[in-house]
Motif scaffolding. Structure first.
Motif, PDB file in Angstrom:
ATOM      1  N   SER A  84       0.817  -1.222   0.000  1.00 28.64           N
ATOM      2  CA  SER A  84       0.000   0.000   0.000  1.00 28.64           C
ATOM      3  C   SER A  84       0.846   1.266   0.000  1.00 28.64           C
ATOM      4  O   SER A  84       0.355   2.349  -0.334  1.00 28.64           O
ATOM      5  N   ARG A  87       0.706   3.352  -3.148  1.00 32.88           N
ATOM      6  CA  ARG A  87      -0.445   4.220  -3.414  1.00 32.88           C
ATOM      7  C   ARG A  87      -0.148   5.656  -2.971  1.00 32.88           C
ATOM      8  O   ARG A  87      -0.569   6.615  -3.612  1.00 32.88           O
ATOM      9  N   GLN A  91      -0.074   9.181  -5.195  1.00 34.72           N
ATOM     10  CA  GLN A  91      -0.859  10.328  -4.719  1.00 34.72           C
ATOM     11  C   GLN A  91       0.003  11.570  -4.652  1.00 34.72           C
ATOM     12  O   GLN A  91      -0.456  12.675  -4.970  1.00 34.72           O
ATOM     13  N   GLU A 131      -0.078  -1.756  -8.441  1.00 31.83           N
ATOM     14  CA  GLU A 131      -0.458  -0.990  -7.245  1.00 31.83           C
ATOM     15  C   GLU A 131      -0.420   0.508  -7.527  1.00 31.83           C
ATOM     16  O   GLU A 131      -1.276   1.262  -7.059  1.00 31.83           O
ATOM     17  N   ASN A 134      -3.538   1.264  -9.693  1.00 34.98           N
ATOM     18  CA  ASN A 134      -4.746   1.186  -8.866  1.00 34.98           C
ATOM     19  C   ASN A 134      -4.815   2.353  -7.891  1.00 34.98           C
ATOM     20  O   ASN A 134      -5.895   2.900  -7.628  1.00 34.98           O
ATOM     21  N   GLY A 135      -3.654   2.723  -7.356  1.00 32.97           N
ATOM     22  CA  GLY A 135      -3.622   3.860  -6.439  1.00 32.97           C
ATOM     23  C   GLY A 135      -4.063   5.149  -7.102  1.00 32.97           C
ATOM     24  O   GLY A 135      -4.760   5.973  -6.498  1.00 32.97           O
TER      25      GLY A 135
END
Length: 406
Positions: A84, A87, A91, A131, A134-135
């Protein structure tokens, strides 16, 4: 006083870039936070009609990315197996773009985002790329939930193992917005109040405590806080090194005497430094919805150059005084203590507690902006003012009075 950030080969205020681009066109609004150009309709007669009825449009092309944060994310992922973390990296890249564009009123327009990922495929597997993608989708969905008009476009993922040690993540943003909604920092004047929006805490649209790091100063944060064992273990994540810190990426801040709001979340040092760059877009969009933007003289995103960023956007000699800033987030206290960076340089390198500034001539409007921000769980307050005088910045802090000029 030695600037350890500079010793790492990084410029906080990017003087070389400003020198290299000083003869470049500054666009329609030379003092706006982002370069703004005409965006004409085609055919020409349609553009003339749009101008006649006050529907003239402007365009903004912007690019930014997650720099050294990917190196620390790589170490954290290798140490913990926590996917994670990637992500937060993507961002960062998006938030830096969208918050820059928000400073000129871009949230009233349409935005189109394109991503670019360069990886060393020997170290970054396909699962990490998935990832990251998707993030991006998750973050864009969050923004759209707050009625921010942003669309993800196709991008590129390149395997360039000869050039990249781990992975880099960059985004380009194009914004089309009404000319009449442009926020121009040329309107910053003596008598303006400065509203600061806090960089740490937990906003309504965040899932856990944000250490307030943002995307600037990561090189010093990484080298100055974490133990030298990581340089030996992951040499692909380091180029140079100053005196290293003493902490592990999984060490918990609760082992130190930190304030309650940090300890309550039980975040590790790695999590604090890797906190995703907070976007202020939902808050600023609400300002537009409530027409508070009519009372905004200018906006400054305190990114590269930290608290001195505003000096790049003053159209005339005037003194910006910041006399009531937020308590320094514990993360920056840790960085200063571990790295030994002088406090004067800390304010040039990091946001030190707030990363967004709104300049307004109206104290009533300032109070309304503060209330809106707090409704999103983002602390806000009047942190200073603009006065007549020489072109300079004065910071009055618990660690001294500092003066900066360009």
């Amino acid at each position: 006083m030695s600037d350890k950030y500079a010793s790492l080969g990084v410029s906080s205020s990017k003087e070389a870039v400003h020198r290299a681009t000083r003869n470049n066109s500054k666009g329609l609004f030379p003092y706006a936070f982002c370069k703004i150009d005409s965006y004409d309709y085609s055919p020409k007669w349609l553009n003339n009609i749009a101008k006649l009825f006050g529907h003239r449009q402007v365009g903004i092309s912007h690019a930014d990315g997650a720099g050294t944060k990917t190196s620390l994310a790589y170490i954290y992922w290798k140490e913990t197996g926590d996917m994670s973390v990637w992500r937060g990296v993507v961002q960062d890249s998006i938030a830096m773009n969208i918050d820059d564009v928000a400073c000129v009123g871009g949230l009233t327009g349409r935005m189109f985002l394109t991503s670019s990922i360069d990886r060393n495929s020997h170290r970054i597997p396909d699962e990490v790329i998935a990832e990251l993608i998707n993030g991006e989708n998750i973050f864009l969905d969050m923004l759209r939930a707050y009625e921010i008009d942003i669309t993800g476009q196709s991008g590129e993922t390149a395997d360039v193992s000869d050039l990249v040690r781990t992975v880099t993540v960059n985004n380009s943003l194009f914004c089309q917005m009404p000319y009449k909604n442009v926020i121009d920092n040329a309107n910053i004047k003596p008598g303006n109040f400065i509203v600061g929006l806090s960089s740490d805490g937990c906003a309504l649209y965040e899932s856990k405590y944000n250490g307030g790091m943002g995307s600037n100063g990561l090189t010093l944060g990484r080298h100055g806080v974490f133990a030298p064992e990581y340089r030996k273990k992951y040499p692909e994540s380091f180029e140079s090194l100053i005196d290293a810190g003493s902490n592990g990426v999984q060490s918990y801040t609760g082992t130190k005497k930190l304030d309650e709001k940090v300890n309550a979340w039980g975040v590790s040092y790695g999590e604090m430094v890797l906190s995703p760059t907070r976007t202020y877009a939902p808050v600023i969009k609400k300002y537009h919805d409530l027409h508070l933007d009519r009372e905004i003289s200018g906006m400054v995103h305190c990114s590269g150059g930290g608290q001195t960023k505003v000096l790049n956007y003053l159209s005339n000699p005037m003194t910006v005084t910041k006399y009531d800033m937020f308590d320094i987030p514990q993360l920056f206290n840790i960085i200063q203590k571990e790295s030994g960076q002088p406090w004067e340089h800390m304010y040039k390198t990091f946001n030190m507690g707030h990363r967004m500034e709104i300049y307004t001539p109206s104290k009533d409007a300032a109070e309304k902006m503060i209330d809106v921000s707090k409704s999103f769980g983002v602390e806000a307050k009047i942190i200073g003012c603009v006065e007549r005088g020489a072109k300079r910045l004065l910071i009055k802090s618990p660690h001294g009075r500092f003066e900066y000029s360009r």
